[in-house]
Design a protein around this motif. Structure first.
Motif, PDB file in Angstrom:
ATOM      1  N   ARG A  83       0.811  -1.219   0.000  1.00 56.53           N
ATOM      2  CA  ARG A  83       0.000   0.000   0.000  1.00 56.53           C
ATOM      3  C   ARG A  83       0.845   1.270   0.000  1.00 56.53           C
ATOM      4  O   ARG A  83       0.385   2.345   0.405  1.00 56.53           O
ATOM      5  CB  ARG A  83      -0.982   0.002   1.180  1.00 56.53           C
ATOM      6  N   GLY A  84       2.099   1.145  -0.440  1.00 53.37           N
ATOM      7  CA  GLY A  84       2.988   2.305  -0.506  1.00 53.37           C
ATOM      8  C   GLY A  84       3.292   2.905   0.847  1.00 53.37           C
ATOM      9  O   GLY A  84       3.718   4.047   0.935  1.00 53.37           O
ATOM     10  N   SER A  85       3.128   2.120   1.918  1.00 53.04           N
ATOM     11  CA  SER A  85       3.157   2.684   3.270  1.00 53.04           C
ATOM     12  C   SER A  85       4.202   2.050   4.177  1.00 53.04           C
ATOM     13  O   SER A  85       4.133   2.212   5.395  1.00 53.04           O
ATOM     14  CB  SER A  85       1.777   2.527   3.917  1.00 53.04           C
ATOM     15  N   HIS A  86       5.162   1.334   3.610  1.00 54.35           N
ATOM     16  CA  HIS A  86       6.124   0.603   4.432  1.00 54.35           C
ATOM     17  C   HIS A  86       7.547   0.733   3.889  1.00 54.35           C
ATOM     18  O   HIS A  86       7.752   0.960   2.702  1.00 54.35           O
ATOM     19  CB  HIS A  86       5.742  -0.883   4.487  1.00 54.35           C
ATOM     20  N   SER A  87       8.518   0.558   4.792  1.00 52.53           N
ATOM     21  CA  SER A  87       9.925   0.486   4.402  1.00 52.53           C
ATOM     22  C   SER A  87      10.297  -0.970   4.183  1.00 52.53           C
ATOM     23  O   SER A  87       9.862  -1.852   4.919  1.00 52.53           O
ATOM     24  CB  SER A  87      10.821   1.075   5.496  1.00 52.53           C
ATOM     25  N   MET A 118       7.567  -6.114  12.591  1.00 53.84           N
ATOM     26  CA  MET A 118       7.176  -4.866  13.257  1.00 53.84           C
ATOM     27  C   MET A 118       5.769  -4.443  12.886  1.00 53.84           C
ATOM     28  O   MET A 118       5.219  -3.517  13.488  1.00 53.84           O
ATOM     29  CB  MET A 118       8.173  -3.756  12.911  1.00 53.84           C
ATOM     30  N   GLY A 119       5.188  -5.086  11.872  1.00 56.80           N
ATOM     31  CA  GLY A 119       3.806  -4.795  11.502  1.00 56.80           C
ATOM     32  C   GLY A 119       3.530  -3.317  11.311  1.00 56.80           C
ATOM     33  O   GLY A 119       4.218  -2.640  10.549  1.00 56.80           O
ATOM     34  N   PRO A 120       2.523  -2.771  12.026  1.00 57.85           N
ATOM     35  CA  PRO A 120       2.140  -1.373  11.808  1.00 57.85           C
ATOM     36  C   PRO A 120       2.986  -0.352  12.571  1.00 57.85           C
ATOM     37  O   PRO A 120       2.629   0.820  12.644  1.00 57.85           O
ATOM     38  CB  PRO A 120       0.692  -1.336  12.305  1.00 57.85           C
ATOM     39  N   PHE A 121       4.105  -0.788  13.144  1.00 54.10           N
ATOM     40  CA  PHE A 121       4.948   0.139  13.901  1.00 54.10           C
ATOM     41  C   PHE A 121       6.057   0.702  13.020  1.00 54.10           C
ATOM     42  O   PHE A 121       6.619   0.003  12.173  1.00 54.10           O
ATOM     43  CB  PHE A 121       5.570  -0.578  15.117  1.00 54.10           C
ATOM     44  N   LEU A 127       5.677   3.642   7.373  1.00 47.65           N
ATOM     45  CA  LEU A 127       6.315   4.934   7.142  1.00 47.65           C
ATOM     46  C   LEU A 127       5.918   5.948   8.202  1.00 47.65           C
ATOM     47  O   LEU A 127       4.885   5.828   8.862  1.00 47.65           O
ATOM     48  CB  LEU A 127       5.940   5.463   5.749  1.00 47.65           C
ATOM     49  N   HIS A 128       6.756   6.985   8.316  1.00 42.70           N
ATOM     50  CA  HIS A 128       6.487   8.079   9.242  1.00 42.70           C
ATOM     51  C   HIS A 128       5.159   8.744   8.884  1.00 42.70           C
ATOM     52  O   HIS A 128       4.728   8.741   7.733  1.00 42.70           O
ATOM     53  CB  HIS A 128       7.635   9.096   9.165  1.00 42.70           C
ATOM     54  N   ASN A 179       4.198  11.732   8.343  1.00 42.75           N
ATOM     55  CA  ASN A 179       4.121  12.725   7.269  1.00 42.75           C
ATOM     56  C   ASN A 179       4.125  12.085   5.881  1.00 42.75           C
ATOM     57  O   ASN A 179       3.862  12.749   4.886  1.00 42.75           O
ATOM     58  CB  ASN A 179       5.253  13.761   7.380  1.00 42.75           C
ATOM     59  N   GLU A 180       4.418  10.772   5.798  1.00 45.93           N
ATOM     60  CA  GLU A 180       4.337  10.055   4.527  1.00 45.93           C
ATOM     61  C   GLU A 180       3.003   9.327   4.389  1.00 45.93           C
ATOM     62  O   GLU A 180       2.745   8.676   3.384  1.00 45.93           O
ATOM     63  CB  GLU A 180       5.475   9.035   4.433  1.00 45.93           C
ATOM     64  N   MET A 181       2.147   9.426   5.424  1.00 43.53           N
ATOM     65  CA  MET A 181       0.913   8.642   5.447  1.00 43.53           C
ATOM     66  C   MET A 181      -0.325   9.490   5.207  1.00 43.53           C
ATOM     67  O   MET A 181      -1.442   9.065   5.444  1.00 43.53           O
ATOM     68  CB  MET A 181       0.766   7.946   6.811  1.00 43.53           C
ATOM     69  N   GLU A 182      -0.147  10.725   4.719  1.00 43.02           N
ATOM     70  CA  GLU A 182      -1.270  11.652   4.673  1.00 43.02           C
ATOM     71  C   GLU A 182      -2.333  11.300   3.642  1.00 43.02           C
ATOM     72  O   GLU A 182      -3.426  11.852   3.666  1.00 43.02           O
ATOM     73  CB  GLU A 182      -0.764  13.079   4.427  1.00 43.02           C
ATOM     74  N   TYR A 183      -2.044  10.356   2.751  1.00 44.68           N
ATOM     75  CA  TYR A 183      -3.064   9.984   1.769  1.00 44.68           C
ATOM     76  C   TYR A 183      -3.626   8.587   2.040  1.00 44.68           C
ATOM     77  O   TYR A 183      -4.157   7.942   1.163  1.00 44.68           O
ATOM     78  CB  TYR A 183      -2.482  10.058   0.347  1.00 44.68           C
ATOM     79  N   THR A 184      -3.491   8.120   3.286  1.00 49.93           N
ATOM     80  CA  THR A 184      -4.066   6.836   3.667  1.00 49.93           C
ATOM     81  C   THR A 184      -5.257   7.097   4.587  1.00 49.93           C
ATOM     82  O   THR A 184      -5.918   8.123   4.486  1.00 49.93           O
ATOM     83  CB  THR A 184      -3.005   5.969   4.373  1.00 49.93           C
TER      84      THR A 184
END
Length: 366
Positions: free
Chosen positions: A264-268, A331-334, A339-340, A342-347
């Motif tokens: 979902r473009g939301s992880h490292s 680490m799942g959702p941590f 992502l930090h 400020n990188e999650m503003e479109y989720t």
């Protein structure tokens, strides 16, 4: 002065098969058919990395040419039609508009273009990534063009010894700055270490100001104003004769580094170097992949490709990427796997924050 050749690589995700993992063969055949019918091109190669179609084209029309961009747009529209017919996931998701406006920049597809006069020998590498963003190229480009522990040519090749110029883009404020390396290396690292905002757009040979490398810097969520997937960037690198050797350009990927994207473009996650046949990310929609195709240009003809990461010398890099993926997935959702903020503003973050804002109580200072 000879005629200049333009190498254009334009990519888009117009429908995944299955989910976000790959491209249906019928889409690739459709793309080849559209490009084969065009008189604009000297040569072309259609390929994919993950669920992204990559159009690799040579021509004499220069960068940002409306006709070439129109051709790419029409190709993606034709592929979208097939994707919808096959009920593929996310059909047409990278096409942010219904009508072409003269240039695909800002319309969804990623674009990287090099215009140059062919040398006596012109080897080029097309790097293509999936499930990550343009900042993924920052560390490899630094290593290729500024790190003598990676690129020994910076020390022993007289044509490279004076270094290179790096054009850096600020994707938030839409600005650019150029750093001369090695003398401004530390200043540059202050910025390019922040990969979500500052990206290396192009690299130039210092003495001649000739362009050596360029990347796609489009960020889909910034253009769309909503989450529409990561940007899956491309990078073009010219090699040899005063530029990094092919092996020096490939070497940074032997040690997988962490990039933003993945599920979902939301992880490292680790950027895994793979041949095209292995570029179908399935584990948690990942981990992020990079493929590298080498071409020898000859009068604009694309001799190749050589699928560089099919080399077994990258087996350990893939193994390490899997070990890193195992570790960080726990680490799942941590953060820092997720992502930090400020990188999650479109989720879902803005929706949850809005719904719970009245439940946050102000603390009194004691």
């Amino acid at each position: 002065m000879g005629k200049k050749i333009t190498l254009s690589v334009i990519k888009a995700d117009v429908g995944g098969f299955v989910g976000h993992s790959s491209v249906h063969p019928e889409l690739l055949e459709t793309a080849r058919g559209v490009l084969a019918g065009s008189p604009l091109l000297i040569d072309f190669h259609v390929t994919h990395v993950g669920d992204d179609i990559n159009l690799i084209m040579t021509h004499e029309n220069g960068k940002d040419n409306g006709s070439i961009h129109q051709l790419a747009w029409d190709t993606f529209l034709s592929c979208t039609g097939v994707a919808k017919k096959l009920k593929l996931y996310g059909a047409g998701q990278d096409l942010l508009s219904d009508a072409f406006s003269g240039n695909v920049k800002g319309m969804g597809p990623g674009v990287a273009e090099l215009e140059f006069e062919e040398r006596g020998s012109e080897p080029v590498i097309v790097f293509m990534a999936d499930k990550t963003e343009p900042g993924a190229w920052n560390l490899p480009l630094y290593k290729m063009f500024a790190d003598p522990f990676n690129t020994i040519g910076l020390v022993i090749d007289p044509k490279m010894h004076k270094g290179f110029l790096f054009e850096i883009r600020d994707l938030i404020e839409n600005k650019k700055v150029t750093f001369s390396c090695p003398e401004e290396l530390y200043d540059m690292l202050v910025f390019i270490g922040a990969t979500g905002r500052y990206v290396v757009k192009s690299v130039f040979q210092k003495e001649t100001n000739e362009i050596v490398a360029t990347s796609s810097t489009q960020r889909l969520n910034l253009m769309a104003g909503r989450y529409v997937g990561k940007d899956d960037p491309v990078l073009l690198v010219r090699c040899q004769s005063g530029f990094p050797a092919v092996g020096e350009a490939l070497e940074p990927f032997a040690n997988p580094h962490l990039v933003s994207g993945w599920m979902r473009g939301s992880h490292s996650g680790p950027l895994m170097p793979v041949p095209v046949a292995m570029s179908n990310p399935t584990r948690f929609d990942g981990p992020p992949r990079v493929a590298a195709l080498g071409f020898q240009l000859c009068g604009g003809k694309l001799l190749g490709p050589q699928d560089f990461f099919a080399d077994p010398s990258y087996d350990l890099a893939r193994q390490k990427a899997n070990e890193i993926a195992n570790y960080i997935r726990r680490m799942g959702p941590f953060e820092p796997h997720r992502l930090h903020l400020n990188e999650m503003e479109y989720t879902t973050l803005p929706d949850v924050s809005k719904r719970l804002k009245d439940r946050f109580e102000k603390l009194r200072l004691s």
